[in-house]
Design a protein around this motif. Structure first.
Motif, PDB file in Angstrom:
ATOM      1  N   ALA A 295      53.939  70.038  16.654  1.00 14.63           N
ATOM      2  CA  ALA A 295      53.539  68.946  15.927  1.00 14.63           C
ATOM      3  C   ALA A 295      54.754  69.038  15.028  1.00 14.63           C
ATOM      4  O   ALA A 295      55.340  67.582  14.661  1.00 14.63           O
ATOM      5  N   GLU A 296      55.140  70.120  14.251  1.00 13.87           N
ATOM      6  CA  GLU A 296      56.266  70.008  13.253  1.00 13.87           C
ATOM      7  C   GLU A 296      57.570  69.295  13.787  1.00 13.87           C
ATOM      8  O   GLU A 296      57.979  68.474  13.005  1.00 13.87           O
ATOM      9  N   TRP A 297      57.857  69.989  14.720  1.00 19.45           N
ATOM     10  CA  TRP A 297      59.303  69.627  15.487  1.00 19.45           C
ATOM     11  C   TRP A 297      59.229  68.080  15.955  1.00 19.45           C
ATOM     12  O   TRP A 297      60.211  67.258  15.731  1.00 19.45           O
ATOM     13  N   TRP A 298      58.149  67.483  16.391  1.00 17.22           N
ATOM     14  CA  TRP A 298      57.799  66.234  16.778  1.00 17.22           C
ATOM     15  C   TRP A 298      57.723  65.050  15.832  1.00 17.22           C
ATOM     16  O   TRP A 298      58.487  63.999  15.694  1.00 17.22           O
ATOM     17  N   ALA A 299      56.905  65.490  14.734  1.00 11.63           N
ATOM     18  CA  ALA A 299      56.802  64.683  13.659  1.00 11.63           C
ATOM     19  C   ALA A 299      58.084  64.416  12.683  1.00 11.63           C
ATOM     20  O   ALA A 299      58.316  63.344  12.053  1.00 11.63           O
ATOM     21  N   SER A 300      59.008  65.379  12.863  1.00 11.14           N
ATOM     22  CA  SER A 300      60.188  65.327  11.923  1.00 11.14           C
ATOM     23  C   SER A 300      61.168  64.370  12.964  1.00 11.14           C
ATOM     24  O   SER A 300      62.318  64.123  12.206  1.00 11.14           O
ATOM     25  N   MET A 301      61.026  64.118  14.113  1.00 14.33           N
ATOM     26  CA  MET A 301      62.129  63.321  14.732  1.00 14.33           C
ATOM     27  C   MET A 301      61.758  62.278  15.543  1.00 14.33           C
ATOM     28  O   MET A 301      62.736  61.460  16.142  1.00 14.33           O
ATOM     29  N   VAL A 302      60.485  62.037  15.898  1.00 18.26           N
ATOM     30  CA  VAL A 302      60.034  60.838  16.751  1.00 18.26           C
ATOM     31  C   VAL A 302      58.897  60.089  16.188  1.00 18.26           C
ATOM     32  O   VAL A 302      58.043  60.636  15.196  1.00 18.26           O
ATOM     33  N   GLU A 303      59.049  58.825  16.308  1.00 14.13           N
ATOM     34  CA  GLU A 303      58.088  57.847  15.737  1.00 14.13           C
ATOM     35  C   GLU A 303      56.932  57.554  16.318  1.00 14.13           C
ATOM     36  O   GLU A 303      55.906  57.222  15.660  1.00 14.13           O
ATOM     37  N   ILE A 304      56.665  58.146  17.508  1.00 11.74           N
ATOM     38  CA  ILE A 304      55.240  58.196  18.165  1.00 11.74           C
ATOM     39  C   ILE A 304      54.388  59.132  17.518  1.00 11.74           C
ATOM     40  O   ILE A 304      54.667  60.110  17.233  1.00 11.74           O
TER      41      ILE A 304
ATOM     42  N   ASP B 234      50.941  55.559  23.141  1.00  5.66           N
ATOM     43  CA  ASP B 234      50.469  55.155  21.747  1.00  5.66           C
ATOM     44  C   ASP B 234      50.618  56.506  20.821  1.00  5.66           C
ATOM     45  O   ASP B 234      50.615  56.136  19.650  1.00  5.66           O
ATOM     46  N   TYR B 235      50.058  57.450  21.387  1.00 10.40           N
ATOM     47  CA  TYR B 235      50.337  58.698  20.678  1.00 10.40           C
ATOM     48  C   TYR B 235      50.454  60.047  21.619  1.00 10.40           C
ATOM     49  O   TYR B 235      50.396  59.704  22.719  1.00 10.40           O
ATOM     50  N   ILE B 236      50.965  61.249  21.259  1.00  8.49           N
ATOM     51  CA  ILE B 236      50.960  62.239  22.076  1.00  8.49           C
ATOM     52  C   ILE B 236      50.228  63.238  21.326  1.00  8.49           C
ATOM     53  O   ILE B 236      50.084  63.268  20.292  1.00  8.49           O
ATOM     54  N   PHE B 237      49.484  64.138  22.423  1.00  4.60           N
ATOM     55  CA  PHE B 237      48.425  65.237  21.709  1.00  4.60           C
ATOM     56  C   PHE B 237      49.038  66.554  22.051  1.00  4.60           C
ATOM     57  O   PHE B 237      49.376  67.074  23.245  1.00  4.60           O
ATOM     58  N   PHE B 238      49.043  67.262  21.040  1.00  5.38           N
ATOM     59  CA  PHE B 238      49.263  68.915  20.988  1.00  5.38           C
ATOM     60  C   PHE B 238      48.201  69.607  21.155  1.00  5.38           C
ATOM     61  O   PHE B 238      47.506  69.938  20.005  1.00  5.38           O
ATOM     62  N   GLY B 239      47.967  70.362  22.222  1.00  5.02           N
ATOM     63  CA  GLY B 239      46.887  71.389  22.401  1.00  5.02           C
ATOM     64  C   GLY B 239      46.089  70.787  23.708  1.00  5.02           C
ATOM     65  O   GLY B 239      46.272  70.133  24.391  1.00  5.02           O
TER      66      GLY B 239
ATOM     67  N   CYS C  17      51.669  61.603  16.647  1.00  2.71           N
ATOM     68  CA  CYS C  17      51.064  62.860  17.149  1.00  2.71           C
ATOM     69  C   CYS C  17      49.667  63.226  16.537  1.00  2.71           C
ATOM     70  O   CYS C  17      49.579  63.173  15.369  1.00  2.71           O
ATOM     71  N   ILE C  18      48.932  63.807  17.612  1.00  5.52           N
ATOM     72  CA  ILE C  18      47.604  64.547  17.031  1.00  5.52           C
ATOM     73  C   ILE C  18      47.841  65.886  17.461  1.00  5.52           C
ATOM     74  O   ILE C  18      48.333  66.249  18.522  1.00  5.52           O
ATOM     75  N   VAL C  19      47.377  66.719  16.603  1.00  4.29           N
ATOM     76  CA  VAL C  19      47.538  68.210  16.638  1.00  4.29           C
ATOM     77  C   VAL C  19      46.086  68.715  16.786  1.00  4.29           C
ATOM     78  O   VAL C  19      45.024  68.238  15.707  1.00  4.29           O
ATOM     79  N   MET C  20      45.651  69.533  17.659  1.00  8.25           N
ATOM     80  CA  MET C  20      44.190  70.143  17.810  1.00  8.25           C
ATOM     81  C   MET C  20      44.045  71.269  16.804  1.00  8.25           C
ATOM     82  O   MET C  20      44.865  72.027  16.465  1.00  8.25           O
ATOM     83  N   GLY C  21      42.853  70.936  15.891  1.00 11.60           N
ATOM     84  CA  GLY C  21      42.680  71.891  14.912  1.00 11.60           C
ATOM     85  C   GLY C  21      41.682  73.198  15.322  1.00 11.60           C
ATOM     86  O   GLY C  21      41.816  73.075  16.554  1.00 11.60           O
ATOM     87  N   GLY C  22      41.431  73.967  14.681  1.00 12.37           N
ATOM     88  CA  GLY C  22      40.612  75.255  15.046  1.00 12.37           C
ATOM     89  C   GLY C  22      39.336  74.749  14.961  1.00 12.37           C
ATOM     90  O   GLY C  22      38.718  73.471  14.593  1.00 12.37           O
ATOM     91  N   ASN C  23      38.372  75.836  15.100  1.00 10.41           N
ATOM     92  CA  ASN C  23      36.984  75.693  15.115  1.00 10.41           C
ATOM     93  C   ASN C  23      36.450  75.720  13.673  1.00 10.41           C
ATOM     94  O   ASN C  23      35.224  75.802  13.383  1.00 10.41           O
ATOM     95  N   GLU C  24      37.269  75.626  12.536  1.00 13.17           N
ATOM     96  CA  GLU C  24      36.864  75.630  11.274  1.00 13.17           C
ATOM     97  C   GLU C  24      37.401  74.586  10.601  1.00 13.17           C
ATOM     98  O   GLU C  24      38.701  74.172  10.883  1.00 13.17           O
ATOM     99  N   VAL C  25      36.723  74.144   9.538  1.00 11.66           N
ATOM    100  CA  VAL C  25      37.125  72.579   9.120  1.00 11.66           C
ATOM    101  C   VAL C  25      38.451  72.773   8.146  1.00 11.66           C
ATOM    102  O   VAL C  25      39.543  72.220   8.482  1.00 11.66           O
ATOM    103  N   ALA C  26      38.724  74.105   7.447  1.00 12.78           N
ATOM    104  CA  ALA C  26      39.709  74.337   6.814  1.00 12.78           C
ATOM    105  C   ALA C  26      41.183  74.380   7.461  1.00 12.78           C
ATOM    106  O   ALA C  26      42.286  74.276   6.951  1.00 12.78           O
TER     107      ALA C  26
END
Length: 217
Positions: free
Chosen positions: A151-160, A128-133, A162-171
Motif C-alpha cells: 500500500a505504501e509503495w502504491w500510494a506513493s506512485m499510482v493515482e488509483i 476504480d480501486y485496488i485492494f491489498f490483502g 487503494c484499500i489495505v486490509m486492517g487487522g482484527n483490532e480497531v487500532a
C-alpha cells in the motif's frame, strides 16, 4: 468537502453469518456511529439464493447511510440488489471483461494484488480501486506487513485509490492510514468488537481524525 475526505476512510467487510437479520442490525448500528465510505458483502459459502437475500438486506442499509454497497464476485446479485458496484478477484482477463461490461455504470474494484507485478497488471486495467490483502485476512491484531508495504509503495506512485486490509483490532487503522492508503478495511474488528459495532466505528474514526495523514497537507 467533508473532513473525512482528506484522510484515510473506512471500508466495512461483512463477516460470514447465518443470521442476516442480526447482521443487518449490526450494520445499521455501525453506520450510524460514524463515517464509512464503503460496505463490501462477500458470498462466502452461501448459495446464490441465500446471497441474493443477504444482498437485498444489506445494500439498502449501506446506501441509506451514504456508503457505497459493493458485492464481492457476483455481478448478477449486484445488479438485482441495485448495489453500487463489484469487488472483483480473478484473472486479469476476467477483470478487463468485467470492467468493460460494468463501468462506468458500476464501481468495479479489484483484489488479488499479492505482489508488485500483479498490482501493476491490475492497475493497467484501470479498476476504480485496488485492494491489498485478503477479505478474510484479518487474522491478527495488526495488518499484514506485506500489505502495508504494498500500500505504501502504491500510494506513493499510482493515482488509483487503494484499500489495505486492517487487522482484527480497531487500532490497526493507524498503521494502514500511515501508508498513505485512501481506505482501510475492517471486518472482525468491527463485528466482533466487545463493545459492539457502533463503538468500533466511533473509535476507528476518532483514531483516523487524530492520527491519519492529510492528503492535501
Amino acid at each position: 468537502m467533508r473532513e473525512t475526505d482528506d484522510r484515510c476512510r473506512l471500508v466495512l467487510i461483512l463477516p460470514p453469518t447465518e443470521d442476516i437479520e442480526k447482521q443487518a442490525q449490526q450494520l445499521e448500528e455501525a453506520l450510524g456511529a460514524g463515517d464509512v465510505a464503503t460496505v463490501i458483502l462477500p458470498q462466502y459459502g452461501r448459495d446464490d439464493q441465500q446471497f441474493q437475500i443477504a444482498a437485498e438486506h444489506i445494500v439498502p442499509i449501506a446506501q441509506a447511510h451514504g456508503a457505497a454497497a459493493l458485492i464481492a464476485g457476483d455481478s448478477r446479485t449486484a445488479g438485482r440488489s441495485k448495489a453500487d458496484g463489484l469487488h472483483f478477484e480473478g484473472s486479469i482477463e476476467d477483470l478487463r471483461d468485467t470492467l468493460a461490461k460494468h463501468t462506468p455504470k458500476m464501481i468495479v474494484g479489484a483484489g488479488g494484488a499479492s505482489e508488485r507485478h500483479k498490482a501493476l497488471e491490475i492497475g493497467e486495467a484501470q479498476p476504480d480501486y485496488i485492494f491489498f490483502g485478503k477479505i478474510e485476512g484479518d487474522i491478527k491484531p495488526e495488518p499484514h506487513p506485506k500489505n502495508l508495504a504494498l500500500a505504501e509503495w502504491w500510494a506513493s506512485m499510482v493515482e488509483i485509490p487503494c484499500i489495505v486490509m486492517g487487522g482484527n483490532e480497531v487500532a490497526s487503522v493507524v498503521a494502514a492510514a500511515e501508508t498513505g492508503a485512501e481506505f482501510v478495511a475492517l471486518r472482525l474488528a468491527v463485528f466482533e468488537h466487545p463493545e459492539g459495532p457502533a463503538a468500533a466505528i466511533a473509535t476507528a474514526n476518532a483514531l483516523l481524525d487524530e492520527k491519519a495523514p492529510r492528503f492535501n497537507a
